[in-house]
Design an enzyme around this catalytic site. Structure first.
Site, PDB file in Angstrom:
ATOM      1  N   ASP A  36       0.861  -1.190   0.000  1.00  0.00           N
ATOM      2  CA  ASP A  36       0.000   0.000   0.000  1.00  0.00           C
ATOM      3  C   ASP A  36       0.889   1.229   0.000  1.00  0.00           C
ATOM      4  O   ASP A  36       2.051   1.152   0.409  1.00  0.00           O
ATOM      5  CB  ASP A  36      -0.892  -0.015   1.258  1.00  0.00           C
ATOM      6  CG  ASP A  36      -2.165   0.812   1.095  1.00  0.00           C
ATOM      7  OD1 ASP A  36      -2.056   2.037   0.884  1.00  0.00           O
ATOM      8  OD2 ASP A  36      -3.253   0.248   1.182  1.00  0.00           O
ATOM      9  N   ASP A  59       3.348   2.022  -4.792  1.00  0.00           N
ATOM     10  CA  ASP A  59       2.330   2.693  -5.608  1.00  0.00           C
ATOM     11  C   ASP A  59       2.139   1.781  -6.812  1.00  0.00           C
ATOM     12  O   ASP A  59       3.055   1.604  -7.623  1.00  0.00           O
ATOM     13  CB  ASP A  59       2.829   4.078  -6.041  1.00  0.00           C
ATOM     14  CG  ASP A  59       1.825   4.794  -6.952  1.00  0.00           C
ATOM     15  OD1 ASP A  59       0.937   4.122  -7.521  1.00  0.00           O
ATOM     16  OD2 ASP A  59       1.953   6.018  -7.110  1.00  0.00           O
ATOM     17  N   VAL A  60       0.947   1.192  -6.935  1.00  0.00           N
ATOM     18  CA  VAL A  60       0.750   0.160  -7.965  1.00  0.00           C
ATOM     19  C   VAL A  60       0.829   0.709  -9.396  1.00  0.00           C
ATOM     20  O   VAL A  60       0.888  -0.063 -10.342  1.00  0.00           O
ATOM     21  CB  VAL A  60      -0.597  -0.589  -7.784  1.00  0.00           C
ATOM     22  CG1 VAL A  60      -0.608  -1.380  -6.490  1.00  0.00           C
ATOM     23  CG2 VAL A  60      -1.793   0.362  -7.883  1.00  0.00           C
ATOM     24  N   ASN A  86      -6.228  -5.089  -5.377  1.00  0.00           N
ATOM     25  CA  ASN A  86      -7.374  -4.403  -4.773  1.00  0.00           C
ATOM     26  C   ASN A  86      -7.190  -2.889  -4.686  1.00  0.00           C
ATOM     27  O   ASN A  86      -8.173  -2.156  -4.576  1.00  0.00           O
ATOM     28  CB  ASN A  86      -7.578  -5.015  -3.371  1.00  0.00           C
ATOM     29  CG  ASN A  86      -8.422  -4.161  -2.467  1.00  0.00           C
ATOM     30  OD1 ASN A  86      -9.641  -4.112  -2.611  1.00  0.00           O
ATOM     31  ND2 ASN A  86      -7.779  -3.466  -1.528  1.00  0.00           N
ATOM     32  N   TYR A 151     -13.525   6.011 -13.598  1.00  0.00           N
ATOM     33  CA  TYR A 151     -13.626   4.857 -12.697  1.00  0.00           C
ATOM     34  C   TYR A 151     -14.342   3.706 -13.399  1.00  0.00           C
ATOM     35  O   TYR A 151     -13.884   2.550 -13.374  1.00  0.00           O
ATOM     36  CB  TYR A 151     -14.393   5.274 -11.432  1.00  0.00           C
ATOM     37  CG  TYR A 151     -14.469   4.202 -10.363  1.00  0.00           C
ATOM     38  CD1 TYR A 151     -13.473   4.075  -9.406  1.00  0.00           C
ATOM     39  CD2 TYR A 151     -15.549   3.312 -10.311  1.00  0.00           C
ATOM     40  CE1 TYR A 151     -13.545   3.099  -8.414  1.00  0.00           C
ATOM     41  CE2 TYR A 151     -15.622   2.338  -9.333  1.00  0.00           C
ATOM     42  CZ  TYR A 151     -14.621   2.235  -8.391  1.00  0.00           C
ATOM     43  OH  TYR A 151     -14.692   1.264  -7.411  1.00  0.00           O
ATOM     44  N   LYS A 155     -12.844   0.007 -14.402  1.00  0.00           N
ATOM     45  CA  LYS A 155     -13.380  -1.242 -13.847  1.00  0.00           C
ATOM     46  C   LYS A 155     -13.889  -2.156 -14.964  1.00  0.00           C
ATOM     47  O   LYS A 155     -13.781  -3.383 -14.857  1.00  0.00           O
ATOM     48  CB  LYS A 155     -14.480  -0.952 -12.822  1.00  0.00           C
ATOM     49  CG  LYS A 155     -13.970  -0.242 -11.565  1.00  0.00           C
ATOM     50  CD  LYS A 155     -12.932  -1.072 -10.806  1.00  0.00           C
ATOM     51  CE  LYS A 155     -12.535  -0.440  -9.482  1.00  0.00           C
ATOM     52  NZ  LYS A 155     -11.502  -1.200  -8.768  1.00  0.00           N
ATOM     53  N   THR A 186     -16.716   1.733   3.214  1.00  0.00           N
ATOM     54  CA  THR A 186     -15.270   1.889   3.428  1.00  0.00           C
ATOM     55  C   THR A 186     -14.942   3.380   3.296  1.00  0.00           C
ATOM     56  O   THR A 186     -15.774   4.163   2.832  1.00  0.00           O
ATOM     57  CB  THR A 186     -14.440   1.123   2.366  1.00  0.00           C
ATOM     58  OG1 THR A 186     -14.522   1.852   1.131  1.00  0.00           O
ATOM     59  CG2 THR A 186     -14.914  -0.298   2.166  1.00  0.00           C
TER      60      THR A 186
HETATM   61  P1  NAD Z   1     -10.184   2.278   0.664  1.00  0.00           P
HETATM   62  O1  NAD Z   1      -9.941   3.680   0.265  1.00  0.00           O
HETATM   63  O2  NAD Z   1     -10.668   1.958   2.032  1.00  0.00           O
HETATM   64  O3  NAD Z   1      -8.869   1.399   0.403  1.00  0.00           O
HETATM   65  C1  NAD Z   1      -8.090   1.543  -0.746  1.00  0.00           C
HETATM   66  C2  NAD Z   1      -6.644   1.292  -0.364  1.00  0.00           C
HETATM   67  O4  NAD Z   1      -5.865   1.365  -1.575  1.00  0.00           O
HETATM   68  C3  NAD Z   1      -6.081   2.346   0.594  1.00  0.00           C
HETATM   69  O5  NAD Z   1      -5.367   1.711   1.644  1.00  0.00           O
HETATM   70  C4  NAD Z   1      -5.140   3.178  -0.279  1.00  0.00           C
HETATM   71  O6  NAD Z   1      -4.041   3.715   0.431  1.00  0.00           O
HETATM   72  C5  NAD Z   1      -4.714   2.133  -1.302  1.00  0.00           C
HETATM   73  N1  NAD Z   1      -4.249   2.712  -2.558  1.00  0.00           N
HETATM   74  C6  NAD Z   1      -4.870   3.635  -3.325  1.00  0.00           C
HETATM   75  N2  NAD Z   1      -4.115   3.931  -4.400  1.00  0.00           N
HETATM   76  C7  NAD Z   1      -3.001   3.170  -4.304  1.00  0.00           C
HETATM   77  C8  NAD Z   1      -1.854   3.023  -5.101  1.00  0.00           C
HETATM   78  N3  NAD Z   1      -1.672   3.747  -6.224  1.00  0.00           N
HETATM   79  N4  NAD Z   1      -0.907   2.139  -4.735  1.00  0.00           N
HETATM   80  C9  NAD Z   1      -1.058   1.411  -3.601  1.00  0.00           C
HETATM   81  N5  NAD Z   1      -2.115   1.529  -2.791  1.00  0.00           N
HETATM   82  C10 NAD Z   1      -3.084   2.390  -3.137  1.00  0.00           C
HETATM   83  O7  NAD Z   1     -11.217   1.722  -0.442  1.00  0.00           O
HETATM   84  P2  NAD Z   1     -11.988   0.326  -0.626  1.00  0.00           P
HETATM   85  O8  NAD Z   1     -13.412   0.673  -0.738  1.00  0.00           O
HETATM   86  O9  NAD Z   1     -11.558  -0.690   0.349  1.00  0.00           O
HETATM   87  O10 NAD Z   1     -11.488  -0.030  -2.098  1.00  0.00           O
HETATM   88  C11 NAD Z   1     -10.791  -1.222  -2.402  1.00  0.00           C
HETATM   89  C12 NAD Z   1     -11.146  -1.631  -3.827  1.00  0.00           C
HETATM   90  O11 NAD Z   1     -12.548  -1.927  -3.888  1.00  0.00           O
HETATM   91  C13 NAD Z   1     -10.898  -0.549  -4.885  1.00  0.00           C
HETATM   92  O12 NAD Z   1     -10.345  -1.133  -6.041  1.00  0.00           O
HETATM   93  C14 NAD Z   1     -12.297  -0.035  -5.184  1.00  0.00           C
HETATM   94  O13 NAD Z   1     -12.421   0.508  -6.465  1.00  0.00           O
HETATM   95  C15 NAD Z   1     -13.092  -1.315  -5.022  1.00  0.00           C
HETATM   96  N6  NAD Z   1     -14.526  -1.116  -4.825  1.00  0.00           N
HETATM   97  C16 NAD Z   1     -14.974  -0.440  -3.728  1.00  0.00           C
HETATM   98  C17 NAD Z   1     -16.332  -0.247  -3.573  1.00  0.00           C
HETATM   99  C18 NAD Z   1     -16.903   0.504  -2.393  1.00  0.00           C
HETATM  100  O14 NAD Z   1     -18.103   0.832  -2.418  1.00  0.00           O
HETATM  101  N7  NAD Z   1     -16.145   0.764  -1.358  1.00  0.00           N
HETATM  102  C19 NAD Z   1     -17.230  -0.746  -4.525  1.00  0.00           C
HETATM  103  C20 NAD Z   1     -16.738  -1.444  -5.623  1.00  0.00           C
HETATM  104  C21 NAD Z   1     -15.366  -1.630  -5.763  1.00  0.00           C
END
Ligand code: NAD
Length: 244
Positions: A36, A59-60, A86, A151, A155, A186
């Site tokens: 992360d 950073d991915v 993720n 976004y 996806k 989240t």
């Molecule tokens: P979150 O913000 O709680 O967690 C995301 C994490 O990714 C954070 O720890 C952040 O520091 C890290 N991150 C962001 N950019 C980064 C990078 N470039 N390199 C490394 N780390 C990075 O969000 P979440 O809701 O847990 O999201 C996780 C995944 O789920 C994402 O891909 C998001 O698109 C997907 N998602 C979330 C939802 C929702 O409603 N929360 C719905 C559908 C999909």
């Protein structure tokens, strides 16, 4: 102990869905690398969970950092059995006001980052002749939504990248699947106000938003040998959102 002796990488593992997946993977016996760019949260979680867990800053969207993440995993735990790709960021706003810079930022993390992590994990998995990759897509990889152009495009790309990788690496014993969450409580949803959150709840037939552990359970299933005949699949974890 469904992941006993397995080694996993969880990108975006410091928060939200990623954090709960790290916790559940550890409960199920895996050794886990939290990858992360939030050093403070990532290090705290790794410290809390102990020797089964290691943190690396990544950073991915940066190829050299992703390569270092996979090398760190092999050096620390010996192999890479599971990748949960993720890490992701949200993006909301009118498309005619979206700058190319903002578009590129979302695509580089949410889509190119998934490619980069798969590429470097696959190098190890091909050598091993086994592996399970789970990409975090979204309901917005399957249906559209206004004002989320970058976004939603990213996806949608993750959904079909998952299918392409599943076909390319099936013969080498590597499974590639996606989880597609509905709206999950989240920090990613912090930018939405209460009225919007209530509206989003009403769009899910189960009548509520999802919880991070409900996505984590699906990821652990896909990662485990219980899913041994599942590849190229999109597992919807969306309270029925896309069934309508
Ligand atoms: P979150 O913000 O709680 O967690 C995301 C994490 O990714 C954070 O720890 C952040 O520091 C890290 N991150 C962001 N950019 C980064 C990078 N470039 N390199 C490394 N780390 C990075 O969000 P979440 O809701 O847990 O999201 C996780 C995944 O789920 C994402 O891909 C998001 O698109 C997907 N998602 C979330 C939802 C929702 O409603 N929360 C719905 C559908 C999909």
């Amino acid at each position: 102990m469904r992941l006993h002796d397995k080694v996993a990488i969880v990108t975006g593992g410091a928060s939200g869905i990623g954090e709960f997946t790290v916790r559940e993977m550890v409960n199920q016996g895996a050794k886990v690398v939290i990858a992360d760019f939030d050093d403070s949260r990532g290090l705290n979680l790794a410290e809390e969970l102990g020797e089964q867990v290691s943190f690396i800053h990544v950073d991915v969207s940066q190829e050299d950092e992703v390569e270092a993440m996979v090398n760190h995993t092999v050096e620390t735990f010996g192999k890479v059995d599971i990748l949960f790709s993720n890490a992701g960021v949200g993006s909301i706003g009118s498309t005619h006001e979206l700058t190319l810079e903002d578009w590129n930022k979302t695509i580089s993390i949410n889509l190119s980052g998934v490619f980069l992590c798969a590429k470097y994990a696959l190098i190890e998995m091909v050598k091993q002749g086994s592996g399970s990759i789970i990409n975090c897509a979204s309901i917005l990889g399957h249906v559209g939504q206004a004002s989320t152009a970058s976004y939603t495009a990213a996806k949608g790309g993750v959904v079909n990248l998952t299918r392409a990788l599943a076909l390319e690496y099936a013969a080498q014993g590597i499974r590639v699947n996606a989880v597609c969450p509905g709206y999950i409580k989240t920090p990613l949803l912090d930018q939405l106000d209460d009225a919007m959150l209530q509206h989003l709840e009403s769009l899910h037939p189960l009548g509520r938003l999802g919880e991070s552990h409900e996505v984590a359970n699906a990821v652990v299933f896909l990662a485990s040998d219980e899913a041994s005949f599942i590849t190229g699949a999109n597992l919807m974890v969306d309270g029925g959102y896309t069934a309508q």
